[in-house]
Write an enzyme that holds these catalytic residues in place. Structure first.
Site, PDB file in Angstrom:
ATOM      1  N   TYR A  15       0.979  -1.215  -0.031  1.00 41.52           N
ATOM      2  CA  TYR A  15      -0.002  -0.096   0.104  1.00 41.52           C
ATOM      3  C   TYR A  15       0.793   1.244  -0.043  1.00 41.52           C
ATOM      4  O   TYR A  15       1.536   1.433   1.083  1.00 41.52           O
ATOM      5  CB  TYR A  15      -0.729  -0.014   1.349  1.00 41.52           C
ATOM      6  CG  TYR A  15      -2.001   1.099   1.032  1.00 41.52           C
ATOM      7  CD1 TYR A  15      -2.087   1.836   0.344  1.00 41.52           C
ATOM      8  CD2 TYR A  15      -2.841   1.315   2.292  1.00 41.52           C
ATOM      9  CE1 TYR A  15      -3.066   2.946   0.429  1.00 41.52           C
ATOM     10  CE2 TYR A  15      -3.698   2.357   2.502  1.00 41.52           C
ATOM     11  CZ  TYR A  15      -3.903   3.003   1.435  1.00 41.52           C
ATOM     12  OH  TYR A  15      -4.842   3.995   1.564  1.00 41.52           O
ATOM     13  N   LYS A  28      -1.305  -1.144  -4.307  1.00 40.99           N
ATOM     14  CA  LYS A  28      -2.159  -0.234  -4.341  1.00 40.99           C
ATOM     15  C   LYS A  28      -1.433   1.246  -4.360  1.00 40.99           C
ATOM     16  O   LYS A  28      -0.937   1.645  -3.319  1.00 40.99           O
ATOM     17  CB  LYS A  28      -2.875  -0.341  -2.962  1.00 40.99           C
ATOM     18  CG  LYS A  28      -4.295   0.529  -2.908  1.00 40.99           C
ATOM     19  CD  LYS A  28      -4.996   0.541  -1.513  1.00 40.99           C
ATOM     20  CE  LYS A  28      -5.940   1.522  -1.335  1.00 40.99           C
ATOM     21  NZ  LYS A  28      -6.589   1.680  -0.140  1.00 40.99           N
TER      22      LYS A  28
END
Length: 298
Positions: free
Chosen positions: A132, A160
């Site tokens: 992330y 992400k």
């Protein structure tokens, strides 16, 4: 390995602040029935950092019950690497299909520290990992150089990408090709990222509007860009609510208004009131009044 629309789900609470498993199951099943491709539990939207490890594992177990053969992914976002590793180990034992890992939440790591932290957590959980990267919210940028350095570990399968710079999508693809499953993590950049080559969408407003979210994704993948863009333009005022300090309160209020859920949050957060609440109510009211008829798609 992973693709499609994977919602970052909200965590539901009873009035006494305990976990509301019945409401979570209802909401999670609504998402999967609408065609979502997995679920991510206990992220920023899921108030993960405000949950104990035991609570997060309980939410994960419910998530896995609902997703069946699709991925149930637990977010790992801890201040200390040892705590992140401990949670990763617990997630693996509890049946997680993967982890979404935030490098750090309190101390803002440099390049060497970020790479070391991610490697340690991946080794502890020994599960597929979605990295992330969100330099705005967490002030740690997992750069393309870092992704290239981490590419030698097959456990890192996805990214992400939430840098808020749409150019990053192309930079990652140009440098690393299809090495990572590339997800967009910014709701109001989703159309732009998906048409630039992202393979998936870690979505927020999907929790209240899953059919529209899935339609945008599948229409883009079918090359039906104009139809997807029409829905996206309608969706944008709602998607903008994801890019806010109050994203949790915003989206939970949208759930309350759109799918008859509730907007309970865990302190120190409090539900919206005054002008902030009125603004969200107006956005939802206008959007529902003009909700588009979705075209057929596969």
């Amino acid at each position: 390995m992973w693709q499609g629309v994977i919602p970052a789900v909200t965590t539901k609470f009873n009035q006494d602040d305990t976990l509301d498993f019945k409401e979570m199951e209802r909401c999670f099943r609504y998402l999967m029935d609408a065609g979502c491709d997995g679920l991510i539990a206990c992220g920023s939207l899921g108030e993960g950092p405000l949950l104990s490890h035991a609570e997060r594992i309980d939410v994960l177990k419910l998530t896995k019950e609902v997703t069946g053969n699709k991925p149930a992914i637990l977010t790992v976002a801890e201040a200390a690497t040892r705590d992140a590793c401990a949670l990763a180990e617990k997630a693996a034992k509890a049946g997680a299909d993967g982890l979404m890992v935030v490098p750090s939440t309190i101390y803002h790591t440099n390049h060497r520290e970020t790479v070391a932290t991610l490697r340690s957590i991946a080794a502890a959980g020994d599960l597929p990992v979605m990295i992330y990267s969100n330099r705005l919210a967490y002030r740690v940028d997992v750069t393309t150089d870092m992704l290239e350095e981490l590419a030698d570990d097959a456990r890192f399968v996805a990214v992400k990408e939430s840098s808020d710079d749409i150019r990053r999508t192309t930079e990652i693809i140009n440098r690393l090709g299809s090495r990572y499953d590339l997800f967009t993590g910014v709701d109001n950049l989703a159309f732009e990222a998906l048409t630039a080559g992202a393979t998936g969408w870690v979505a927020g407003l999907v929790v209240a509007f899953p059919h529209e979210t899935v339609a945008i994704y599948r229409l883009i993948k079918a090359g039906r860009y104009n139809e997807a863009l029409d829905i996206y333009r309608w969706f944008r005022p709602l998607l903008d609510l994801d890019v806010s300090t109050y994203l949790v309160q915003n989206i939970k209020l949208v759930e309350a208004l759109a799918i008859d859920s509730n907007d309970r949050v865990r302190a120190p957060r409090l539900p919206l009131e005054g002008a902030l609440r009125t603004r969200v109510e107006q956005v939802v009211s206008t959007s529902l009044a003009n909700r588009p008829v979705l075209p057929a798609f596969n």
